[in-house]
Write a protein that holds these residues in place. Structure first.
Motif, PDB file in Angstrom:
ATOM      1  N   ILE A   1      -7.882 -64.836 -25.753  1.00 13.92           N
ATOM      2  CA  ILE A   1      -9.141 -64.993 -25.716  1.00 13.92           C
ATOM      3  C   ILE A   1      -9.605 -66.582 -25.880  1.00 13.92           C
ATOM      4  O   ILE A   1     -10.356 -67.141 -25.100  1.00 13.92           O
ATOM      5  CB  ILE A   1      -9.895 -64.264 -26.613  1.00 13.92           C
ATOM      6  CG1 ILE A   1      -9.958 -62.638 -26.219  1.00 13.92           C
ATOM      7  CG2 ILE A   1     -11.381 -64.687 -26.792  1.00 13.92           C
ATOM      8  CD1 ILE A   1     -10.485 -61.676 -27.398  1.00 13.92           C
ATOM      9  N   MET A   2      -9.100 -67.314 -27.027  1.00 15.92           N
ATOM     10  CA  MET A   2      -9.177 -68.402 -27.022  1.00 15.92           C
ATOM     11  C   MET A   2      -8.851 -69.501 -25.927  1.00 15.92           C
ATOM     12  O   MET A   2      -9.619 -70.313 -25.625  1.00 15.92           O
ATOM     13  CB  MET A   2      -8.358 -68.767 -28.558  1.00 15.92           C
ATOM     14  CG  MET A   2      -9.135 -68.285 -29.816  1.00 15.92           C
ATOM     15  SD  MET A   2     -10.783 -68.403 -29.955  1.00 15.92           S
ATOM     16  CE  MET A   2     -10.854 -70.396 -30.009  1.00 15.92           C
ATOM     17  N   ALA A   3      -7.805 -69.088 -25.296  1.00 13.42           N
ATOM     18  CA  ALA A   3      -7.203 -69.724 -24.131  1.00 13.42           C
ATOM     19  C   ALA A   3      -8.203 -69.684 -23.150  1.00 13.42           C
ATOM     20  O   ALA A   3      -8.336 -70.679 -22.291  1.00 13.42           O
ATOM     21  CB  ALA A   3      -5.883 -69.149 -23.884  1.00 13.42           C
ATOM     22  N   ALA A   4      -8.726 -68.497 -22.690  1.00 17.74           N
ATOM     23  CA  ALA A   4      -9.827 -68.112 -21.969  1.00 17.74           C
ATOM     24  C   ALA A   4     -11.108 -69.020 -22.308  1.00 17.74           C
ATOM     25  O   ALA A   4     -11.680 -69.589 -21.053  1.00 17.74           O
ATOM     26  CB  ALA A   4      -9.885 -66.704 -21.520  1.00 17.74           C
ATOM     27  N   ILE A   5     -11.492 -69.069 -23.407  1.00 24.28           N
ATOM     28  CA  ILE A   5     -12.680 -69.531 -23.545  1.00 24.28           C
ATOM     29  C   ILE A   5     -12.466 -71.231 -23.368  1.00 24.28           C
ATOM     30  O   ILE A   5     -13.435 -71.882 -22.983  1.00 24.28           O
ATOM     31  CB  ILE A   5     -13.177 -69.394 -24.925  1.00 24.28           C
ATOM     32  CG1 ILE A   5     -13.570 -67.800 -25.314  1.00 24.28           C
ATOM     33  CG2 ILE A   5     -14.278 -70.104 -25.469  1.00 24.28           C
ATOM     34  CD1 ILE A   5     -13.847 -67.309 -26.614  1.00 24.28           C
ATOM     35  N   ILE A   6     -11.472 -71.815 -23.713  1.00 29.00           N
ATOM     36  CA  ILE A   6     -11.063 -73.329 -23.840  1.00 29.00           C
ATOM     37  C   ILE A   6     -11.263 -73.542 -22.290  1.00 29.00           C
ATOM     38  O   ILE A   6     -11.718 -74.726 -21.935  1.00 29.00           O
ATOM     39  CB  ILE A   6     -10.024 -73.587 -24.378  1.00 29.00           C
ATOM     40  CG1 ILE A   6      -9.857 -73.262 -25.919  1.00 29.00           C
ATOM     41  CG2 ILE A   6      -9.379 -74.927 -23.989  1.00 29.00           C
ATOM     42  CD1 ILE A   6      -8.658 -73.627 -26.565  1.00 29.00           C
ATOM     43  N   LYS A   7     -10.741 -72.758 -21.350  1.00 27.97           N
ATOM     44  CA  LYS A   7     -10.741 -73.092 -20.009  1.00 27.97           C
ATOM     45  C   LYS A   7     -12.002 -73.050 -19.143  1.00 27.97           C
ATOM     46  O   LYS A   7     -12.250 -73.528 -18.154  1.00 27.97           O
ATOM     47  CB  LYS A   7      -9.726 -72.280 -19.321  1.00 27.97           C
ATOM     48  CG  LYS A   7      -8.278 -72.400 -19.426  1.00 27.97           C
ATOM     49  CD  LYS A   7      -7.373 -71.321 -18.857  1.00 27.97           C
ATOM     50  CE  LYS A   7      -5.924 -71.487 -19.210  1.00 27.97           C
ATOM     51  NZ  LYS A   7      -5.232 -70.431 -18.671  1.00 27.97           N
ATOM     52  N   MET A   8     -13.103 -72.277 -19.848  1.00 28.69           N
ATOM     53  CA  MET A   8     -14.278 -72.381 -19.349  1.00 28.69           C
ATOM     54  C   MET A   8     -15.040 -73.704 -19.110  1.00 28.69           C
ATOM     55  O   MET A   8     -14.806 -74.407 -20.308  1.00 28.69           O
ATOM     56  CB  MET A   8     -15.250 -71.384 -20.092  1.00 28.69           C
ATOM     57  CG  MET A   8     -14.581 -69.859 -20.221  1.00 28.69           C
ATOM     58  SD  MET A   8     -15.737 -68.625 -21.144  1.00 28.69           S
ATOM     59  CE  MET A   8     -15.142 -67.272 -20.795  1.00 28.69           C
ATOM     60  N   SER A   9     -15.718 -73.971 -18.110  1.00 29.71           N
ATOM     61  CA  SER A   9     -16.282 -75.152 -17.759  1.00 29.71           C
ATOM     62  C   SER A   9     -17.570 -75.195 -18.303  1.00 29.71           C
ATOM     63  O   SER A   9     -18.068 -76.513 -18.795  1.00 29.71           O
ATOM     64  CB  SER A   9     -16.167 -75.390 -16.413  1.00 29.71           C
ATOM     65  OG  SER A   9     -17.125 -74.378 -15.555  1.00 29.71           O
ATOM     66  N   SER A  10     -18.387 -74.154 -18.572  1.00 31.43           N
ATOM     67  CA  SER A  10     -19.745 -74.271 -19.071  1.00 31.43           C
ATOM     68  C   SER A  10     -19.672 -73.874 -20.490  1.00 31.43           C
ATOM     69  O   SER A  10     -18.962 -72.950 -20.996  1.00 31.43           O
ATOM     70  CB  SER A  10     -20.391 -72.905 -18.476  1.00 31.43           C
ATOM     71  OG  SER A  10     -21.743 -72.722 -18.950  1.00 31.43           O
ATOM     72  N   ALA A  11     -20.219 -74.810 -21.117  1.00 24.09           N
ATOM     73  CA  ALA A  11     -20.557 -74.656 -22.745  1.00 24.09           C
ATOM     74  C   ALA A  11     -21.370 -73.481 -23.028  1.00 24.09           C
ATOM     75  O   ALA A  11     -20.934 -72.945 -23.984  1.00 24.09           O
ATOM     76  CB  ALA A  11     -21.341 -75.883 -23.348  1.00 24.09           C
ATOM     77  N   THR A  12     -22.381 -72.820 -22.172  1.00 20.27           N
ATOM     78  CA  THR A  12     -22.935 -71.704 -22.308  1.00 20.27           C
ATOM     79  C   THR A  12     -22.221 -70.720 -22.207  1.00 20.27           C
ATOM     80  O   THR A  12     -22.241 -69.958 -23.138  1.00 20.27           O
ATOM     81  CB  THR A  12     -24.132 -71.641 -21.462  1.00 20.27           C
ATOM     82  OG1 THR A  12     -25.179 -72.940 -21.414  1.00 20.27           O
ATOM     83  CG2 THR A  12     -24.989 -70.596 -21.669  1.00 20.27           C
ATOM     84  N   GLY A  13     -21.026 -70.781 -21.134  1.00 15.99           N
ATOM     85  CA  GLY A  13     -20.378 -69.493 -21.073  1.00 15.99           C
ATOM     86  C   GLY A  13     -19.480 -69.509 -22.220  1.00 15.99           C
ATOM     87  O   GLY A  13     -18.982 -68.277 -22.592  1.00 15.99           O
ATOM     88  N   ARG A  14     -18.806 -70.589 -22.812  1.00 14.30           N
ATOM     89  CA  ARG A  14     -18.163 -70.718 -23.814  1.00 14.30           C
ATOM     90  C   ARG A  14     -18.615 -70.089 -25.261  1.00 14.30           C
ATOM     91  O   ARG A  14     -18.199 -69.201 -26.013  1.00 14.30           O
ATOM     92  CB  ARG A  14     -17.528 -72.118 -24.084  1.00 14.30           C
ATOM     93  CG  ARG A  14     -16.354 -72.361 -23.306  1.00 14.30           C
ATOM     94  CD  ARG A  14     -15.659 -73.649 -23.899  1.00 14.30           C
ATOM     95  NE  ARG A  14     -16.559 -74.769 -23.964  1.00 14.30           N
ATOM     96  CZ  ARG A  14     -16.837 -75.795 -23.195  1.00 14.30           C
ATOM     97  NH1 ARG A  14     -16.324 -75.609 -21.878  1.00 14.30           N
ATOM     98  NH2 ARG A  14     -17.785 -76.741 -23.448  1.00 14.30           N
ATOM     99  N   LYS A  15     -19.999 -70.500 -25.302  1.00 12.69           N
ATOM    100  CA  LYS A  15     -20.693 -69.931 -26.450  1.00 12.69           C
ATOM    101  C   LYS A  15     -20.844 -68.420 -26.534  1.00 12.69           C
ATOM    102  O   LYS A  15     -20.785 -67.705 -27.246  1.00 12.69           O
ATOM    103  CB  LYS A  15     -22.309 -70.648 -26.575  1.00 12.69           C
ATOM    104  CG  LYS A  15     -22.883 -70.301 -27.528  1.00 12.69           C
ATOM    105  CD  LYS A  15     -24.227 -71.035 -27.903  1.00 12.69           C
ATOM    106  CE  LYS A  15     -24.993 -70.752 -29.155  1.00 12.69           C
ATOM    107  NZ  LYS A  15     -26.404 -71.507 -29.232  1.00 12.69           N
ATOM    108  N   LYS A  16     -21.340 -67.954 -25.165  1.00  9.24           N
ATOM    109  CA  LYS A  16     -21.597 -66.461 -24.989  1.00  9.24           C
ATOM    110  C   LYS A  16     -20.425 -65.771 -25.185  1.00  9.24           C
ATOM    111  O   LYS A  16     -20.362 -64.717 -26.032  1.00  9.24           O
ATOM    112  CB  LYS A  16     -22.192 -66.275 -23.522  1.00  9.24           C
ATOM    113  CG  LYS A  16     -22.517 -64.815 -23.424  1.00  9.24           C
ATOM    114  CD  LYS A  16     -23.331 -64.757 -21.823  1.00  9.24           C
ATOM    115  CE  LYS A  16     -23.643 -63.355 -21.643  1.00  9.24           C
ATOM    116  NZ  LYS A  16     -24.124 -63.062 -20.478  1.00  9.24           N
TER     117      LYS A  16
END
Length: 309
Positions: free
Chosen positions: A221-236
């Protein structure tokens, strides 16, 4: 306890806490408030999930059963403990002790597997969102929950059966506030090597298996969140995990404290305090964690509040 036959134990006495007699009325009120809060919170969570259409998702299906499990295993312990605070007779019948251990061990074990299943659910939702409805189908969710109950029942049945097949001749006073395996084994005059081996294997496997699933899920999950380009997407994405991560940290943190602390003269009293936390306090905290840190639950509570007030 009959002297002629060491196996005939009619009842046990629950010693409770070291300072129980001195502060028993204070302790009674404190634990009564905790128990009532736990019952109201968990029953309320179950009713909220069953009645709100927005909460008909796999995550809340697991949360529904987590609340049910919390109700069951805290209710196996707390009412008897409350009774012992205010009465002079602190005994529990042999059958009552068997039932208490069986119910407690079943649902406490199921709790750890449900937390692992919820970690897998969050992993699939964040790391494989397009296939989430297929992977976490209703059938799969039911199988995971049923598996949690089956493993809990098998684990509890093995420990309860082997524990109460022993001969008890040392004493019938349990140095705890409920019927748990280690303090009961301390009363036996039989060979308890098999019991200790089973306890080590079963508890070790259950803890390691569920902890590894949770750790692996959150690494992905953390690896997938780090790869997200959107800050909003990471926060959600991270916000959907915070409630579960908080519950896992409290539950397993308490268990780690119990089993990893060095042996000391007051270790038995420390074990009792830690047992209180994960068997009585944690079931109260879970509905608070999931309601205060979860947007969907807070919105559902607002809607329900408007209906009644």
């Amino acid at each position: 306890m009959t002297q002629g036959n060491s196996t005939e134990v009619a009842e046990f006495f629950l010693l409770g806490f070291g300072t129980q007699h001195k502060f028993r009325y204070v302790l009674f009120m404190v634990f009564l408030v905790i128990y009532v809060t736990s019952m109201v919170g968990n029953i309320g969570m179950i009713l909220l999930i069953k009645t709100d259409p927005r909460l008909q998702t796999p995550m809340y299906f697991f949360l529904h059963h987590l609340a049910f499990v919390d109700i069951c295993y805290t209710s196996a312990i707390t009412p008897k403990m409350l009774q012992n605070f205010i009465v002079e007779n602190i005994s529990i019948s042999f059958r009552g002790c068997v039932v208490q251990l069986l119910v407690y061990a079943t649902f406490a074990t199921s709790d750890s597997y449900l937390l692992a299943a919820m970690a897998v659910d969050r992993y699939v939702a964040i790391c494989n969102p397009l296939h989430y409805p297929i992977v976490m189908s209703r059938r799969v969710c039911i199988q995971l929950v049923a598996g949690s109950y089956v493993v809990g029942s098998v684990n509890a049945s093995v420990h309860t059966g082997f524990t109460f097949s022993l001969s008890f001749c040392k004493s019938n006073t349990i140095n705890h506030y409920f019927c748990d395996v280690p303090p009961i084994l301390a009363l036996s005059c039989s060979n308890i090597n098999t019991n200790i081996m089973l306890l080590t294997i079963f508890v070790g496997f259950n803890l390691m298996f569920t902890v590894l699933i949770i750790i692996f899920s959150y690494i992905c999950i953390m690896a997938a969140i780090i790869k997200m380009s959107s800050a909003t997407g990471r926060k959600k994405a991270f916000s959907t995990c915070t409630s579960h991560l908080t519950a896992v940290t409290i539950f397993y943190g308490t268990l780690a404290y119990m089993y990893l602390q060095p042996h000391a003269n007051d270790s038995q009293e420390n074990m009792k305090v830690a047992s209180v936390f994960y068997s009585i306090v944690v079931p109260m905290l879970n509905p608070l964690i999931y309601s205060l840190r979860n947007k969907e639950v807070k919105e559902a509570l607002k809607v329900m509040g408007k209906k009644f007030f």
